[in-house]
Design a protein around this motif. Structure first.
Motif, short mmCIF file in Angstrom:
data_model
loop_
_atom_site.label_atom_id
_atom_site.label_comp_id
_atom_site.label_asym_id
_atom_site.label_seq_id
_atom_site.Cartn_x
_atom_site.Cartn_y
_atom_site.Cartn_z
N GLY A 169 45.45 34.66 49.30
CA GLY A 169 45.13 35.93 48.67
C GLY A 169 44.96 35.79 47.16
N LEU A 243 48.19 42.78 49.87
CA LEU A 243 47.36 42.47 51.05
C LEU A 243 47.77 43.43 52.16
CD1 LEU A 243 47.44 38.57 51.01
CD2 LEU A 243 45.58 40.06 50.27
N ARG A 244 46.84 44.25 52.58
CA ARG A 244 47.15 45.24 53.62
C ARG A 244 46.97 44.60 54.99
NH1 ARG A 244 47.82 49.83 50.96
NH2 ARG A 244 46.75 50.10 48.95
N GLY A 245 48.03 44.69 55.77
CA GLY A 245 47.97 44.10 57.10
C GLY A 245 49.37 43.82 57.62
N PHE A 324 49.61 36.91 56.33
CA PHE A 324 49.22 38.30 56.52
C PHE A 324 48.01 38.33 57.45
CE2 PHE A 324 51.26 38.50 52.32
CZ PHE A 324 52.17 39.54 52.54
N GLN A 326 45.21 40.54 58.05
CA GLN A 326 44.61 41.66 57.36
C GLN A 326 43.92 42.62 58.34
OE1 GLN A 326 43.06 40.29 53.17
NE2 GLN A 326 42.41 38.78 54.70
N ASP A 327 43.65 43.81 57.81
CA ASP A 327 43.03 44.84 58.66
C ASP A 327 41.65 44.41 59.17
OD1 ASP A 327 45.26 46.34 58.17
OD2 ASP A 327 44.35 47.55 56.57
N ASN A 328 41.02 43.46 58.48
CA ASN A 328 39.70 42.99 58.93
C ASN A 328 39.80 41.88 59.98
OD1 ASN A 328 40.51 40.75 57.50
ND2 ASN A 328 38.90 40.87 55.94
N ASN A 334 50.40 33.23 53.07
CA ASN A 334 51.15 33.66 51.89
C ASN A 334 51.93 32.49 51.28
OD1 ASN A 334 52.29 35.46 49.99
ND2 ASN A 334 54.12 35.69 51.27
#
Length: 378
Positions: A169, A243-245, A324, A326-328, A334
């Motif tokens: 990230g 980082l969203r997820g 992570f 991620q949403d994608n 990490n």
């Protein structure tokens, strides 16, 4: 050097505690490891390192190495003497461990065949102890000097992963001289990073673990305080984008035919905590989900990435790799931990338990691998 005979049980020195801010976590880990070692197969010598760096002889008493009433244990409380010290000779022809106390004749504690270091953070997990053991010619569990150093320094860890094509990230590094000599310029560097990647940011020590010293910063107002908190543990700090997820972990263990990955685990959001911080991990005992509810393809991918990270950093023995999802649908690594926790709630042994390797078997595999691996260039 001690001779291995059919009647000789290998002698394991479990070294724990240490000078880092993860001292108490190391004591917790040592208690769990001491409970798990097969005493019919190994002789055990517990050696604690106090917060000020003294190597102390401690009681072989795992029950005292636990959290009691939310109070963390320390080597100073476990040491058999407030002044005595354990000495490991820096001599590959002599593995005799000696105990000394002021005004008394030094006492030989016998030879050590292998060291199980359960130290976390600087002065133990970062290659320093590994270098001492290399000089001493004593085999030890886990990664060597280079991999331990890379695994401790999140800046260089990410550089190594990037060079091997592993996904990391966005991050920024603030080195000690930058903040000391021109804090305004260092602050602007972070603000520019936030302008590109957005708030909140995570500010953390570059060379610490167990989520110690990490602050989630929502805006400029909390930045200086977060930097100072991180710098209490390490003058070099890391700033990372959010980082969203989902948080996914995976264990790696070295077998005779090479490293293999465990089933992964998921760290669910902790309602009482802003993120998976120190108290969530060790005081309030956040429960990880093992195995993680992933598709077969996602499981295979994270296992592949975990082994790739192990190989990229030239690790040995064991690693816990943290990701992570991620949403994608893409994984981002990490960090890795070359000496992950072995506390009763630690994820590494739980993942291997679910993968068919029990806790005692895990400890035995690590010790046997260390005994068969030479020190020096390999």
């Amino acid at each position: 050097m001690s001779s291995q005979t059919s009647s000789h049980k290998p002698r394991v020195a479990v070294v724990f505690g240490g000078r880092s801010s993860e001292h108490a976590i190391s004591v917790l880990t040592a208690g769990a490891v001491l409970r798990a070692i097969d005493r019919d197969k190994y002789d055990v010598l517990p050696i604690g390192i106090t917060s000020d760096g003294r190597w102390a002889l401690t009681a072989d008493d795992p029950e005292r190495m636990a959290i009691a009433d939310r109070r963390l244990p320390s080597v100073a409380e476990l040491a058999e003497s407030a002044e005595g010290g354990v000495v490991l000779p820096v001599d590959p022809t002599n593995r005799e461990v000696v105990y000394t106390e002021p005004g008394t004749v030094p006492k030989a504690l016998g030879e050590v065949d292998v060291v199980f270091p359960v130290l976390h953070g600087p002065y133990g997990e970062d290659g320093t102890l590994q270098g001492l053991l290399e000089l001493s010619g004593v085999p030890y569990v886990g990664s060597g000097v280079l991999a331990s150093a890379v695994g401790q320094d999140k800046d260089y860890m990410k550089r190594v992963f990037t060079s091997f094509g592993l996904p990391v990230g966005p991050y920024e590094v603030i080195r000690p001289r930058e903040w000391d000599n021109d804090p305004a310029a260092a602050r602007k560097k972070i603000v520019d990073f936030a302008a590109e990647h957005g708030w909140p940011l995570f500010v953390k020590p570059a060379r610490a673990g167990s989520s110690i010293g990490i602050t989630k910063v929502d805006d400029l107002g909390g930045l200086d305080e977060a930097v100072e908190e991180a710098r209490r543990h390490d003058p070099k700090i890391l700033v990372e984008a959010l980082l969203r997820g989902r948080e996914i972990e995976c264990g790696v263990l070295e077998f005779a035919d090479g490293p293999r990955a465990s089933v992964p685990a998921e760290i669910p959001p902790v309602s009482a905590h802003d993120f998976y911080d120190f108290e969530a991990k060790y005081i309030d005992s956040a429960d990880g989900i093992v195995p993680a509810p992933l598709s077969a393809e996602e499981t295979a991918k994270v296992q592949e990435l975990a082994v790739a990270a192990f190989e990229a950093a030239s690790c040995e023995g064991l690693v816990r790799a943290d990701f992570f999802l991620q949403d994608n649908g893409e994984f981002v690594i990490n960090e890795i931990n070359t000496l992950p926790g072995f506390t009763p709630i630690s994820m590494y042994p739980r993942m291997w338990q679910e993968s068919g390797v029990s806790y005692p078997e895990l400890i035995d595999r690590l010790l046997q691998a260390a005994l068969q691996r030479s020190t020096g260039l390999r």
